[in-house]
Design a protein around this motif. Sequence first.
Motif, PDB file in Angstrom:
ATOM      1  N   SER A   1      15.771  -8.343  73.232  1.00 33.87           N
ATOM      2  CA  SER A   1      16.902  -9.154  72.786  1.00 33.87           C
ATOM      3  C   SER A   1      17.404  -9.959  73.972  1.00 33.87           C
ATOM      4  O   SER A   1      17.200  -9.587  75.128  1.00 33.87           O
TER       5      SER A   1
ATOM      6  N   ARG B   1      24.085 -12.697  76.171  1.00 36.68           N
ATOM      7  CA  ARG B   1      24.895 -13.911  76.222  1.00 36.68           C
ATOM      8  C   ARG B   1      24.705 -14.603  77.574  1.00 36.68           C
ATOM      9  O   ARG B   1      24.626 -15.820  77.645  1.00 36.68           O
TER      10      ARG B   1
ATOM     11  N   GLN C   1      26.329  -8.452  76.700  1.00 38.20           N
ATOM     12  CA  GLN C   1      26.235  -8.167  75.268  1.00 38.20           C
ATOM     13  C   GLN C   1      25.126  -9.015  74.644  1.00 38.20           C
ATOM     14  O   GLN C   1      24.974 -10.187  74.978  1.00 38.20           O
TER      15      GLN C   1
ATOM     16  N   ILE D   1      23.460 -11.460  72.213  1.00 37.89           N
ATOM     17  CA  ILE D   1      24.077 -12.572  71.494  1.00 37.89           C
ATOM     18  C   ILE D   1      23.648 -12.528  70.035  1.00 37.89           C
ATOM     19  O   ILE D   1      22.509 -12.170  69.725  1.00 37.89           O
ATOM     20  N   THR D   2      24.569 -12.874  69.161  1.00 39.30           N
ATOM     21  CA  THR D   2      24.231 -12.902  67.735  1.00 39.30           C
ATOM     22  C   THR D   2      23.613 -14.255  67.391  1.00 39.30           C
ATOM     23  O   THR D   2      23.761 -15.232  68.129  1.00 39.30           O
ATOM     24  N   ARG D   3      22.962 -14.309  66.254  1.00 36.81           N
ATOM     25  CA  ARG D   3      22.380 -15.570  65.794  1.00 36.81           C
ATOM     26  C   ARG D   3      23.485 -16.605  65.574  1.00 36.81           C
ATOM     27  O   ARG D   3      23.307 -17.775  65.886  1.00 36.81           O
TER      28      ARG D   3
ATOM     29  N   GLU E   1      26.406 -16.823  67.161  1.00 38.38           N
ATOM     30  CA  GLU E   1      26.872 -17.307  68.463  1.00 38.38           C
ATOM     31  C   GLU E   1      25.865 -18.277  69.074  1.00 38.38           C
ATOM     32  O   GLU E   1      26.234 -19.314  69.611  1.00 38.38           O
TER      33      GLU E   1
ATOM     34  N   TYR F   1      33.465 -17.322  56.941  1.00 36.75           N
ATOM     35  CA  TYR F   1      32.914 -16.772  58.185  1.00 36.75           C
ATOM     36  C   TYR F   1      33.105 -17.776  59.309  1.00 36.75           C
ATOM     37  O   TYR F   1      32.913 -18.976  59.119  1.00 36.75           O
TER      38      TYR F   1
END
Length: 125
Positions: A14, A17, A76, A78-80, A82, A112
Amino acid sequence: MTGYSDGTFKPNASITRAELAAALAKLLPQSGLNTSASATGFRDLAAGHWVTEAAAQLQAAGVITGYADGSFKPEQAITRAEAVTMINRLIGLDASTTQPGAGEWTDVASAYWAHDAILAASMKR
């Protein structure tokens, strides 16, 4: 892209950030970028942290804003959502470019926080 000091790239890991920020900062136009004028910094990035300069550049360019508490959370994952928001800002893509009638994602509610960014970047029609 750069890898790690041990010569690895870690293609299946993964991305954090901080790692995405470092990659995106390399794509910023550098001429005339004054990070001290518009970057306030993040409370969890001390001077000397390896991504502090890249984060300040992205903040000054309006690509990242961090979290409401003033943090960046560099380690952390990163989310998709973000990631797409940061990339959209970097390339100047905003929700106003979304075509009327563009398809919605079944798992992204209209309320969202990243709904518009996800829709703008989507090829889903």
